[in-house]
Design a protein around this motif. Structure first.
Motif, PDB file in Angstrom:
ATOM      1  N   SER A  55      49.508  11.060  62.219  1.00 25.85           N
ATOM      2  CA  SER A  55      50.761  10.839  62.347  1.00 25.85           C
ATOM      3  C   SER A  55      51.847  12.106  62.178  1.00 25.85           C
ATOM      4  CB  SER A  55      51.494   9.549  61.380  1.00 25.85           C
ATOM      5  OG  SER A  55      51.167  10.068  59.762  1.00 25.85           O
ATOM      6  N   GLY A  56      52.892  12.225  62.088  1.00 22.13           N
ATOM      7  CA  GLY A  56      53.897  13.198  61.930  1.00 22.13           C
ATOM      8  C   GLY A  56      54.809  14.198  63.082  1.00 22.13           C
ATOM      9  N   GLY A  57      54.303  13.744  63.920  1.00 20.44           N
ATOM     10  CA  GLY A  57      55.120  14.636  64.741  1.00 20.44           C
ATOM     11  C   GLY A  57      55.954  14.559  65.478  1.00 20.44           C
ATOM     12  N   GLY A  58      56.655  14.839  66.372  1.00 17.51           N
ATOM     13  CA  GLY A  58      58.189  14.959  67.060  1.00 17.51           C
ATOM     14  C   GLY A  58      58.913  16.272  67.876  1.00 17.51           C
ATOM     15  N   ASN A 100      55.958  25.378  59.137  1.00 12.41           N
ATOM     16  CA  ASN A 100      57.178  25.835  59.277  1.00 12.41           C
ATOM     17  C   ASN A 100      58.179  26.462  59.846  1.00 12.41           C
ATOM     18  OD1 ASN A 100      57.331  23.819  56.615  1.00 12.41           O
ATOM     19  ND2 ASN A 100      56.254  25.753  55.532  1.00 12.41           N
ATOM     20  N   SER A 101      58.924  27.199  60.130  1.00 17.23           N
ATOM     21  CA  SER A 101      59.201  28.199  61.264  1.00 17.23           C
ATOM     22  C   SER A 101      58.365  27.929  62.364  1.00 17.23           C
ATOM     23  CB  SER A 101      58.710  29.360  60.582  1.00 17.23           C
ATOM     24  OG  SER A 101      59.539  30.006  59.185  1.00 17.23           O
ATOM     25  N   LEU A 102      58.604  26.791  62.653  1.00 18.65           N
ATOM     26  CA  LEU A 102      57.765  26.299  64.270  1.00 18.65           C
ATOM     27  C   LEU A 102      58.778  27.049  65.341  1.00 18.65           C
ATOM     28  CD1 LEU A 102      57.350  22.110  63.578  1.00 18.65           C
ATOM     29  CD2 LEU A 102      56.150  23.963  64.902  1.00 18.65           C
ATOM     30  N   LYS A 103      58.479  26.790  66.320  1.00 13.52           N
ATOM     31  CA  LYS A 103      58.127  28.596  67.710  1.00 13.52           C
ATOM     32  C   LYS A 103      57.937  27.318  68.669  1.00 13.52           C
ATOM     33  CE  LYS A 103      56.582  32.081  65.467  1.00 13.52           C
ATOM     34  NZ  LYS A 103      55.704  33.798  65.647  1.00 13.52           N
ATOM     35  N   PRO A 104      58.954  28.039  69.580  1.00 10.33           N
ATOM     36  CA  PRO A 104      58.462  26.658  71.548  1.00 10.33           C
ATOM     37  C   PRO A 104      56.977  26.739  71.225  1.00 10.33           C
ATOM     38  CG  PRO A 104      60.372  27.853  71.695  1.00 10.33           C
ATOM     39  CD  PRO A 104      59.528  28.448  70.243  1.00 10.33           C
ATOM     40  N   GLU A 105      56.048  27.529  71.231  1.00 11.11           N
ATOM     41  CA  GLU A 105      54.727  27.997  71.774  1.00 11.11           C
ATOM     42  C   GLU A 105      53.646  27.300  71.054  1.00 11.11           C
ATOM     43  OE1 GLU A 105      56.605  30.594  70.912  1.00 11.11           O
ATOM     44  OE2 GLU A 105      55.941  32.192  69.589  1.00 11.11           O
ATOM     45  N   ASP A 106      54.461  26.204  69.075  1.00 14.83           N
ATOM     46  CA  ASP A 106      53.574  25.391  69.126  1.00 14.83           C
ATOM     47  C   ASP A 106      53.567  24.714  69.768  1.00 14.83           C
ATOM     48  OD1 ASP A 106      55.158  27.018  65.855  1.00 14.83           O
ATOM     49  OD2 ASP A 106      53.155  27.223  66.907  1.00 14.83           O
ATOM     50  N   VAL A 119      53.983  17.242  69.619  1.00 14.83           N
ATOM     51  CA  VAL A 119      54.873  18.349  68.615  1.00 14.83           C
ATOM     52  C   VAL A 119      55.640  18.893  69.392  1.00 14.83           C
ATOM     53  CG1 VAL A 119      55.101  20.399  67.700  1.00 14.83           C
ATOM     54  CG2 VAL A 119      53.377  18.371  66.683  1.00 14.83           C
ATOM     55  N   THR A 120      56.707  18.335  70.001  1.00 12.01           N
ATOM     56  CA  THR A 120      57.242  19.405  70.617  1.00 12.01           C
ATOM     57  C   THR A 120      58.717  20.051  69.749  1.00 12.01           C
ATOM     58  OG1 THR A 120      57.307  16.601  71.972  1.00 12.01           O
ATOM     59  CG2 THR A 120      59.051  18.846  72.251  1.00 12.01           C
ATOM     60  N   VAL A 121      59.086  21.249  70.224  1.00 12.81           N
ATOM     61  CA  VAL A 121      59.731  22.245  69.960  1.00 12.81           C
ATOM     62  C   VAL A 121      61.137  23.023  70.738  1.00 12.81           C
ATOM     63  CG1 VAL A 121      59.817  24.473  68.410  1.00 12.81           C
ATOM     64  CG2 VAL A 121      58.088  23.028  68.748  1.00 12.81           C
ATOM     65  N   SER A 122      62.085  22.492  71.440  1.00 10.46           N
ATOM     66  CA  SER A 122      62.792  22.932  71.721  1.00 10.46           C
ATOM     67  C   SER A 122      63.633  24.230  71.060  1.00 10.46           C
ATOM     68  CB  SER A 122      64.320  22.140  71.389  1.00 10.46           C
ATOM     69  OG  SER A 122      64.805  22.256  70.356  1.00 10.46           O
ATOM     70  N   SER A 123      63.245  25.406  71.657  1.00 12.36           N
ATOM     71  CA  SER A 123      64.724  26.380  71.462  1.00 12.36           C
ATOM     72  C   SER A 123      65.879  26.443  71.247  1.00 12.36           C
ATOM     73  CB  SER A 123      64.067  27.579  72.804  1.00 12.36           C
ATOM     74  OG  SER A 123      64.384  27.369  74.243  1.00 12.36           O
TER      75      SER A 123
END
Length: 126
Positions: free
Chosen positions: A6-9, A83-89, A122-126
């Motif tokens: 759990s915990g993604g987003g 922490n410091s998530l990047k789009p490539e994560d 996990v989705t990371v937007s730039s």
């Protein structure tokens, strides 16, 4: 052992997330635990691992200094602080469990893990 992540987003670049993996079944403290991730069109890759008592950890080079794996054996839970998530994560993150021959060794090879969760996105937007 059964594993539930759990915990993604969806977060913006630079933000933080904490993933949790709750394990059911006996002897959780005997298992080495790890997080893997798989992005579309890519192979599943090792992200972080931790041995049975937390005394040994290992990380993918690209997440060192940003991600931290930890475990609470009293709660049968392993965590991944990102922490410091990047789009490539961005990927589906999977929790995995293994009974290693060497209790202090952290396994990086996916096929050696016998138990897997269903994954959390996990989705990371730039």
């Amino acid at each position: 052992v059964q594993l539930v992540e759990s915990g993604g987003g969806l977060v913006q670049a630079g933000a933080s997330l904490r993933l949790s993996c709750a394990a059911s079944g006996r002897a959780f403290s005997s298992y080495g635990m790890a997080w893997f991730r798989q992005a579309p069109g890519k192979e599943r890759e090792f992200v972080a691992g931790i041995n049975w008592d937390g005394g040994s950890t290992d990380y993918l080079d690209s997440v060192k200094g940003r991600f931290t794996i930890s475990r609470d054996n009293a709660k049968n839970t392993v965590y991944l602080q990102m922490n410091s998530l990047k789009p490539e994560d961005a990927a589906v993150y999977y929790c995995a469990a293994d009974l290693p021959a060497d209790a202090d060794y952290v396994e990086r090879t996916a096929y050696k893990y016998g138990y897997w969760g269903q994954g959390t996105q996990v989705t990371v937007s730039s």
